[in-house]
Design a protein around this motif. Structure first.
Motif, PDB file in Angstrom:
ATOM      1  N   MET A   1       9.369   3.107  -1.969  1.00  0.00           N
ATOM      2  CA  MET A   1      10.632   1.994  -1.529  1.00  0.00           C
ATOM      3  C   MET A   1      11.463   2.000  -0.941  1.00  0.00           C
ATOM      4  O   MET A   1      11.477   1.872  -0.134  1.00  0.00           O
ATOM      5  N   SER A   2      12.240   3.649  -1.275  1.00  0.00           N
ATOM      6  CA  SER A   2      12.729   3.794   0.379  1.00  0.00           C
ATOM      7  C   SER A   2      12.799   3.969   1.638  1.00  0.00           C
ATOM      8  O   SER A   2      13.649   3.950   2.538  1.00  0.00           O
ATOM      9  N   SER A   3      11.738   4.051   1.690  1.00  0.00           N
ATOM     10  CA  SER A   3      10.767   4.047   3.183  1.00  0.00           C
ATOM     11  C   SER A   3      11.651   2.933   4.160  1.00  0.00           C
ATOM     12  O   SER A   3      10.981   3.916   5.567  1.00  0.00           O
ATOM     13  N   LEU A   4      11.277   2.270   3.389  1.00  0.00           N
ATOM     14  CA  LEU A   4      10.935   1.114   4.166  1.00  0.00           C
ATOM     15  C   LEU A   4      12.117   0.974   4.599  1.00  0.00           C
ATOM     16  O   LEU A   4      11.715   0.476   5.974  1.00  0.00           O
ATOM     17  N   HIS A   5      13.320   1.341   5.504  1.00  0.00           N
ATOM     18  CA  HIS A   5      14.400   1.259   5.416  1.00  0.00           C
ATOM     19  C   HIS A   5      14.443   2.608   6.862  1.00  0.00           C
ATOM     20  O   HIS A   5      15.439   2.448   7.249  1.00  0.00           O
ATOM     21  N   TYR A   6      13.114   2.625   6.570  1.00  0.00           N
ATOM     22  CA  TYR A   6      13.490   4.358   7.999  1.00  0.00           C
ATOM     23  C   TYR A   6      12.295   4.066   8.373  1.00  0.00           C
ATOM     24  O   TYR A   6      11.253   4.157   7.942  1.00  0.00           O
ATOM     25  N   PRO A   7      12.842   3.194   9.654  1.00  0.00           N
ATOM     26  CA  PRO A   7      10.987   2.639  10.342  1.00  0.00           C
ATOM     27  C   PRO A   7       9.995   4.184  10.138  1.00  0.00           C
ATOM     28  O   PRO A   7       9.043   4.216  10.299  1.00  0.00           O
ATOM     29  N   GLU A   8      10.742   5.421  11.384  1.00  0.00           N
ATOM     30  CA  GLU A   8       9.390   6.736  11.222  1.00  0.00           C
ATOM     31  C   GLU A   8       8.730   7.421   9.824  1.00  0.00           C
ATOM     32  O   GLU A   8       8.104   7.856  10.148  1.00  0.00           O
ATOM     33  N   LYS A   9       9.264   6.422   8.761  1.00  0.00           N
ATOM     34  CA  LYS A   9       8.871   7.177   7.246  1.00  0.00           C
ATOM     35  C   LYS A   9       7.963   5.908   6.641  1.00  0.00           C
ATOM     36  O   LYS A   9       7.500   6.074   5.885  1.00  0.00           O
ATOM     37  N   ARG A  10       7.785   4.128   7.450  1.00  0.00           N
ATOM     38  CA  ARG A  10       6.932   3.007   7.332  1.00  0.00           C
ATOM     39  C   ARG A  10       5.758   3.534   7.174  1.00  0.00           C
ATOM     40  O   ARG A  10       5.182   3.117   6.045  1.00  0.00           O
ATOM     41  N   ASP A  11       5.122   4.198   8.020  1.00  0.00           N
ATOM     42  CA  ASP A  11       3.899   4.681   7.921  1.00  0.00           C
ATOM     43  C   ASP A  11       3.042   5.310   5.798  1.00  0.00           C
ATOM     44  O   ASP A  11       2.167   5.264   5.429  1.00  0.00           O
ATOM     45  N   LYS A  12       4.274   5.416   5.447  1.00  0.00           N
ATOM     46  CA  LYS A  12       4.083   6.850   3.512  1.00  0.00           C
ATOM     47  C   LYS A  12       3.533   5.253   3.055  1.00  0.00           C
ATOM     48  O   LYS A  12       2.546   5.431   1.629  1.00  0.00           O
ATOM     49  N   ILE A  13       4.513   3.614   3.196  1.00  0.00           N
ATOM     50  CA  ILE A  13       4.298   2.841   1.833  1.00  0.00           C
ATOM     51  C   ILE A  13       3.065   2.446   2.383  1.00  0.00           C
ATOM     52  O   ILE A  13       2.274   2.359   1.856  1.00  0.00           O
ATOM     53  N   HIS A  14       2.604   2.708   4.150  1.00  0.00           N
ATOM     54  CA  HIS A  14       1.215   2.362   4.564  1.00  0.00           C
ATOM     55  C   HIS A  14       0.394   3.172   3.444  1.00  0.00           C
ATOM     56  O   HIS A  14      -1.066   2.992   3.196  1.00  0.00           O
ATOM     57  N   GLU A  15       0.652   4.394   3.655  1.00  0.00           N
ATOM     58  CA  GLU A  15      -0.658   4.867   2.673  1.00  0.00           C
ATOM     59  C   GLU A  15      -0.764   4.602   1.258  1.00  0.00           C
ATOM     60  O   GLU A  15      -1.240   5.123   0.494  1.00  0.00           O
ATOM     61  N   ALA A  16       0.458   4.978   0.686  1.00  0.00           N
ATOM     62  CA  ALA A  16       1.005   4.464  -0.758  1.00  0.00           C
ATOM     63  C   ALA A  16       0.156   3.170  -0.865  1.00  0.00           C
ATOM     64  O   ALA A  16      -0.760   2.830  -2.049  1.00  0.00           O
ATOM     65  N   LEU A  17      -0.604   2.110   0.402  1.00  0.00           N
ATOM     66  CA  LEU A  17      -1.060   1.114  -0.037  1.00  0.00           C
ATOM     67  C   LEU A  17      -2.093   1.348  -0.219  1.00  0.00           C
ATOM     68  O   LEU A  17      -3.212   0.869  -1.064  1.00  0.00           O
ATOM     69  N   GLU A  18      -3.043   1.984   0.183  1.00  0.00           N
ATOM     70  CA  GLU A  18      -4.224   2.840   0.412  1.00  0.00           C
ATOM     71  C   GLU A  18      -3.999   3.871  -0.803  1.00  0.00           C
ATOM     72  O   GLU A  18      -5.472   3.317  -1.506  1.00  0.00           O
ATOM     73  N   LEU A  19      -2.885   4.002  -1.470  1.00  0.00           N
ATOM     74  CA  LEU A  19      -3.316   5.152  -2.908  1.00  0.00           C
ATOM     75  C   LEU A  19      -3.481   3.841  -3.931  1.00  0.00           C
ATOM     76  O   LEU A  19      -4.430   4.570  -5.337  1.00  0.00           O
ATOM     77  N   LEU A  20      -3.184   2.908  -3.539  1.00  0.00           N
ATOM     78  CA  LEU A  20      -2.662   1.452  -4.648  1.00  0.00           C
ATOM     79  C   LEU A  20      -4.484   0.867  -4.757  1.00  0.00           C
ATOM     80  O   LEU A  20      -5.057   0.932  -6.277  1.00  0.00           O
ATOM     81  N   PHE A  21      -4.748   0.783  -3.535  1.00  0.00           N
ATOM     82  CA  PHE A  21      -6.320   0.453  -4.520  1.00  0.00           C
ATOM     83  C   PHE A  21      -7.315   1.599  -4.523  1.00  0.00           C
ATOM     84  O   PHE A  21      -8.628   0.787  -5.581  1.00  0.00           O
ATOM     85  N   ILE A  35       2.736  -8.679  -4.145  1.00  0.00           N
ATOM     86  CA  ILE A  35       4.038  -7.987  -4.197  1.00  0.00           C
ATOM     87  C   ILE A  35       4.599  -7.326  -2.721  1.00  0.00           C
ATOM     88  O   ILE A  35       5.875  -7.616  -2.534  1.00  0.00           O
ATOM     89  N   LEU A  36       4.103  -6.100  -2.444  1.00  0.00           N
ATOM     90  CA  LEU A  36       4.719  -4.919  -1.508  1.00  0.00           C
ATOM     91  C   LEU A  36       4.684  -5.468  -0.647  1.00  0.00           C
ATOM     92  O   LEU A  36       5.849  -5.137   0.145  1.00  0.00           O
ATOM     93  N   ILE A  37       3.937  -5.902   0.500  1.00  0.00           N
ATOM     94  CA  ILE A  37       3.558  -7.117   1.716  1.00  0.00           C
ATOM     95  C   ILE A  37       4.622  -7.985   1.681  1.00  0.00           C
ATOM     96  O   ILE A  37       5.551  -8.027   2.720  1.00  0.00           O
ATOM     97  N   LYS A  38       5.161  -8.729   0.050  1.00  0.00           N
ATOM     98  CA  LYS A  38       5.906  -9.558   0.843  1.00  0.00           C
ATOM     99  C   LYS A  38       7.397  -9.155   0.925  1.00  0.00           C
ATOM    100  O   LYS A  38       8.082  -9.411   1.953  1.00  0.00           O
ATOM    101  N   TYR A  39       7.704  -7.773  -0.023  1.00  0.00           N
ATOM    102  CA  TYR A  39       9.145  -6.770  -0.411  1.00  0.00           C
ATOM    103  C   TYR A  39       8.990  -6.519   1.388  1.00  0.00           C
ATOM    104  O   TYR A  39      10.304  -6.246   2.052  1.00  0.00           O
ATOM    105  N   LEU A  40       7.586  -5.932   1.766  1.00  0.00           N
ATOM    106  CA  LEU A  40       7.553  -5.316   3.012  1.00  0.00           C
ATOM    107  C   LEU A  40       8.318  -6.602   4.734  1.00  0.00           C
ATOM    108  O   LEU A  40       9.488  -5.972   4.895  1.00  0.00           O
ATOM    109  N   LEU A  41       7.836  -6.720   4.585  1.00  0.00           N
ATOM    110  CA  LEU A  41       8.287  -8.232   5.638  1.00  0.00           C
ATOM    111  C   LEU A  41       9.332  -8.870   5.580  1.00  0.00           C
ATOM    112  O   LEU A  41      10.416  -9.118   6.010  1.00  0.00           O
ATOM    113  N   ILE A  42      10.215  -8.853   4.346  1.00  0.00           N
ATOM    114  CA  ILE A  42      11.242  -9.534   4.291  1.00  0.00           C
ATOM    115  C   ILE A  42      12.645  -8.492   4.671  1.00  0.00           C
ATOM    116  O   ILE A  42      13.172  -8.614   5.203  1.00  0.00           O
TER     117      ILE A  42
END
Length: 73
Positions: A1-21, A35-42
């Motif tokens: 979740m700390s990657s949210l604040h670093y645009p260059e690392k944000r793709d890792k969050i999307h990769e984690a979402l894929e692993l979640l499924f 929940i994660l999408i809501k947090y990401l958008l906020i």
């Protein structure tokens, strides 16, 4: 979740979402995903359109981003 604040690392969050499924059943994964999408958008400057583009291939990914964005507006 700390990657949210670093645009260059944000793709890792999307990769984690894929692993979640891959690791959970669709229903459980979708609840956490929403929940994660809501947090990401906020918490970031990522637009709903950018987020939707990155997750549209996931089950109900684009729909979840659009619905969440509407609720936040």
């Amino acid at each position: 979740m700390s990657s949210l604040h670093y645009p260059e690392k944000r793709d890792k969050i999307h990769e984690a979402l894929e692993l979640l499924f891959k690791g959970l059943g669709a229903k459980e994964a979708h609840e956490i995903f929403a929940i994660l999408i809501k947090y990401l958008l906020i918490a970031t400057d990522e637009t709903p359109e950018e987020a939707e583009e990155k997750v549209k291939h996931l089950p109900r990914g684009g729909e979840t981003v659009r619905t969440t964005a509407e609720v936040l507006r």
